[in-house]
Scaffold this motif. Structure first.
Motif, PDB file in Angstrom:
ATOM      1  N   HIS A 183      -5.846   6.261 -21.576  1.00  0.00           N
ATOM      2  CA  HIS A 183      -5.067   7.131 -22.468  1.00  0.00           C
ATOM      3  C   HIS A 183      -5.612   7.063 -23.889  1.00  0.00           C
ATOM      4  N   GLN A 184      -5.918   5.848 -24.329  1.00  0.00           N
ATOM      5  CA  GLN A 184      -6.450   5.657 -25.680  1.00  0.00           C
ATOM      6  C   GLN A 184      -7.768   6.399 -25.856  1.00  0.00           C
ATOM      7  N   ALA A 185      -8.515   6.542 -24.761  1.00  0.00           N
ATOM      8  CA  ALA A 185      -9.803   7.244 -24.802  1.00  0.00           C
ATOM      9  C   ALA A 185      -9.614   8.752 -24.688  1.00  0.00           C
ATOM     10  N   GLY A 186      -8.362   9.201 -24.667  1.00  0.00           N
ATOM     11  CA  GLY A 186      -8.100  10.643 -24.650  1.00  0.00           C
ATOM     12  C   GLY A 186      -8.105  11.265 -23.268  1.00  0.00           C
ATOM     13  N   LEU A 187      -8.024  10.437 -22.237  1.00  0.00           N
ATOM     14  CA  LEU A 187      -8.032  10.986 -20.877  1.00  0.00           C
ATOM     15  C   LEU A 187      -6.628  11.068 -20.306  1.00  0.00           C
ATOM     16  N   ALA A 188      -6.444  12.047 -19.445  1.00  0.00           N
ATOM     17  CA  ALA A 188      -5.199  12.157 -18.691  1.00  0.00           C
ATOM     18  C   ALA A 188      -5.315  11.273 -17.457  1.00  0.00           C
ATOM     19  N   THR A 189      -4.189  10.758 -17.017  1.00  0.00           N
ATOM     20  CA  THR A 189      -4.178   9.876 -15.847  1.00  0.00           C
ATOM     21  C   THR A 189      -3.045  10.247 -14.893  1.00  0.00           C
ATOM     22  N   LEU A 190      -3.217   9.810 -13.675  1.00  0.00           N
ATOM     23  CA  LEU A 190      -2.183   9.978 -12.645  1.00  0.00           C
ATOM     24  C   LEU A 190      -2.274   8.790 -11.704  1.00  0.00           C
ATOM     25  N   THR A 191      -1.169   8.149 -11.458  1.00  0.00           N
ATOM     26  CA  THR A 191      -1.158   7.107 -10.422  1.00  0.00           C
ATOM     27  C   THR A 191      -0.724   7.788  -9.133  1.00  0.00           C
ATOM     28  N   HIS A 192      -1.572   7.699  -8.129  1.00  0.00           N
ATOM     29  CA  HIS A 192      -1.265   8.355  -6.853  1.00  0.00           C
ATOM     30  C   HIS A 192      -1.233   7.296  -5.749  1.00  0.00           C
ATOM     31  N   THR A 193      -0.185   7.366  -4.943  1.00  0.00           N
ATOM     32  CA  THR A 193      -0.009   6.351  -3.900  1.00  0.00           C
ATOM     33  C   THR A 193       0.352   7.005  -2.569  1.00  0.00           C
ATOM     34  N   PRO A 194      -0.658   7.590  -1.904  1.00  0.00           N
ATOM     35  CA  PRO A 194      -0.352   8.096  -0.566  1.00  0.00           C
ATOM     36  C   PRO A 194       0.062   6.928   0.314  1.00  0.00           C
ATOM     37  N   SER A 195       0.903   7.181   1.274  1.00  0.00           N
ATOM     38  CA  SER A 195       1.384   6.058   2.088  1.00  0.00           C
ATOM     39  C   SER A 195       1.411   6.435   3.570  1.00  0.00           C
ATOM     40  N   PRO A 196       0.830   5.665   4.445  1.00  0.00           N
ATOM     41  CA  PRO A 196       0.055   4.451   4.188  1.00  0.00           C
ATOM     42  C   PRO A 196      -1.332   4.799   3.642  1.00  0.00           C
ATOM     43  N   MET A 197      -1.966   3.835   2.971  1.00  0.00           N
ATOM     44  CA  MET A 197      -3.260   4.170   2.359  1.00  0.00           C
ATOM     45  C   MET A 197      -4.394   3.244   2.787  1.00  0.00           C
ATOM     46  N   GLY A 198      -4.263   2.723   4.001  1.00  0.00           N
ATOM     47  CA  GLY A 198      -5.327   1.879   4.559  1.00  0.00           C
ATOM     48  C   GLY A 198      -6.666   2.602   4.628  1.00  0.00           C
ATOM     49  N   PHE A 199      -6.627   3.951   4.756  1.00  0.00           N
ATOM     50  CA  PHE A 199      -7.877   4.717   4.859  1.00  0.00           C
ATOM     51  C   PHE A 199      -8.780   4.494   3.644  1.00  0.00           C
ATOM     52  N   LEU A 200      -8.178   4.119   2.502  1.00  0.00           N
ATOM     53  CA  LEU A 200      -8.976   3.925   1.278  1.00  0.00           C
ATOM     54  C   LEU A 200      -9.933   2.740   1.412  1.00  0.00           C
ATOM     55  N   ARG A 201      -9.507   1.755   2.204  1.00  0.00           N
ATOM     56  CA  ARG A 201     -10.364   0.588   2.433  1.00  0.00           C
ATOM     57  C   ARG A 201     -11.651   1.034   3.125  1.00  0.00           C
ATOM     58  N   GLU A 202     -11.482   1.910   4.098  1.00  0.00           N
ATOM     59  CA  GLU A 202     -12.625   2.402   4.851  1.00  0.00           C
ATOM     60  C   GLU A 202     -13.536   3.274   3.982  1.00  0.00           C
ATOM     61  N   VAL A 203     -12.939   4.241   3.280  1.00  0.00           N
ATOM     62  CA  VAL A 203     -13.752   5.163   2.460  1.00  0.00           C
ATOM     63  C   VAL A 203     -14.529   4.384   1.403  1.00  0.00           C
ATOM     64  N   CYS A 204     -13.891   3.339   0.831  1.00  0.00           N
ATOM     65  CA  CYS A 204     -14.528   2.592  -0.264  1.00  0.00           C
ATOM     66  C   CYS A 204     -15.309   1.378   0.229  1.00  0.00           C
ATOM     67  N   GLY A 205     -15.308   1.139   1.535  1.00  0.00           N
ATOM     68  CA  GLY A 205     -16.085   0.030   2.097  1.00  0.00           C
ATOM     69  C   GLY A 205     -15.615  -1.336   1.632  1.00  0.00           C
ATOM     70  N   PRO A 245      -5.241  -1.664  -0.610  1.00  0.00           N
ATOM     71  CA  PRO A 245      -5.240  -0.601  -1.615  1.00  0.00           C
ATOM     72  C   PRO A 245      -3.861  -0.509  -2.263  1.00  0.00           C
ATOM     73  N   VAL A 246      -3.830  -0.444  -3.580  1.00  0.00           N
ATOM     74  CA  VAL A 246      -2.552  -0.443  -4.311  1.00  0.00           C
ATOM     75  C   VAL A 246      -2.231   0.943  -4.860  1.00  0.00           C
ATOM     76  N   MET A 247      -3.227   1.574  -5.469  1.00  0.00           N
ATOM     77  CA  MET A 247      -3.019   2.925  -5.992  1.00  0.00           C
ATOM     78  C   MET A 247      -4.362   3.561  -6.322  1.00  0.00           C
ATOM     79  N   ILE A 248      -4.329   4.886  -6.430  1.00  0.00           N
ATOM     80  CA  ILE A 248      -5.482   5.613  -6.962  1.00  0.00           C
ATOM     81  C   ILE A 248      -5.116   5.994  -8.388  1.00  0.00           C
ATOM     82  N   VAL A 249      -5.945   5.597  -9.354  1.00  0.00           N
ATOM     83  CA  VAL A 249      -5.750   6.061 -10.724  1.00  0.00           C
ATOM     84  C   VAL A 249      -6.722   7.225 -10.937  1.00  0.00           C
ATOM     85  N   VAL A 250      -6.160   8.415 -11.049  1.00  0.00           N
ATOM     86  CA  VAL A 250      -6.964   9.623 -11.247  1.00  0.00           C
ATOM     87  C   VAL A 250      -7.177   9.764 -12.753  1.00  0.00           C
ATOM     88  N   ALA A 251      -8.426  10.000 -13.166  1.00  0.00           N
ATOM     89  CA  ALA A 251      -8.718  10.081 -14.606  1.00  0.00           C
ATOM     90  C   ALA A 251      -9.628  11.254 -14.909  1.00  0.00           C
TER      91      ALA A 251
END
Ligand code: IYR
Length: 228
Positions: free
Chosen positions: A167-189, A196-202
């Motif tokens: 935010h301080q750097a002037g970016l917009a953010t979104l915390t996104h928490t699809p549930s369940p989100m085990g698939f993120l472990r696979e996509v991110c290796g 996985p706790v959350m996706i911070v979209v920036a």
């Protein structure tokens, strides 16, 4: 066991007036942060993301084990894979496929004012998705053997520092928490002991980005603090 070696710790001593002014300026700045669901595709310097993760990585943590990992997703293919899996979960959550929704009627009613639905275009349009993982074990070693402590608390604080810096750097953010989100472990290796706790979209907000009016209503100080 190595001897703990204490090292001196000092902070620049501010006048009260300066401390008050700085705290108020920080509060004013952080109050401008909104959860943004509409992002521009404009690129963002990688250095901002690196600095924000560096800030997050300085958060306090149980036994200083730093039980977090930040997977930065910028590739269109990975972003699309995350969007597809997340939207499939969200369709089940909202009952958008015609099945009975996984979310309770009460939950769906609570979300009604936010106007959210199963469509998550921001997972592809935003330049960066920072996928935050909590290390239930491991992190110091590479085989996941170390026991970690206060993992949820530690990672929650780190996420707050990440959001504040972005935010301080002037970016917009979104915390996104699809549930369940085990698939993120696979996509991110990532390994199985990481959660996985959350996706911070920036990114930059889209030119026509809006936020729900309800999001501007914050509880007043007197309601959230008591003085004993
Ligand atoms: N994960 C869903 C639902 C959702 C839940 C809460 I609680 C929110 O504050 C916002 C959304 C979604 O992203 O739509």
């Amino acid at each position: 066991m190595p001897e703990p070696e204490p090292i001196p710790y000092t902070l620049p001593r501010l006048t009260d007036a300066e401390g008050i002014a700085r705290a108020k300026a920080m509060a004013e700045s952080l109050k401008q942060r909104r959860t943004c669901r509409w992002f521009a595709a404009d690129p963002v310097p990688r250095e901002i993301i690196e600095a924000a993760i560096t800030a997050a990585g300085s958060a306090p943590s149980g036994a200083n084990h730093q039980p977090w990992h930040f997977a930065v997703v910028a590739s269109p293919e990975k972003k699309r894979a995350i969007r597809e899996s997340a939207e499939a979960e969200e369709r089940r959550f909202y009952g958008a496929d015609g099945d009975y929704p996984k979310a309770s009627a009460e939950w769906l009613a609570a979300l009604a004012d936010l106007g959210t639905d199963a469509d998550k275009p921001f997972l592809e349009t935003a330049p960066y998705l920072i996928v935050v993982f909590a290390q239930r074990k491991g992190g110091i070693d590479e085989d996941g053997a170390t026991q970690n402590y206060y993992v949820n608390e530690s990672v929650g604080i780190a996420c707050g520092m990440l959001l504040a810096t972005l935010h301080q750097a002037g970016l917009a953010t979104l915390t996104h928490t699809p549930s369940p989100m085990g698939f993120l472990r696979e996509v991110c290796g990532r390994p199985e002991w990481e959660k996985p706790v959350m996706i911070v979209v920036a990114g930059h907000p889209a030119a026509d980005a809006t936020v729900p009016a309800k999001a501007l209503i914050k509880k007043p100080l007197a309601q959230i603090a008591s003085w004993l």
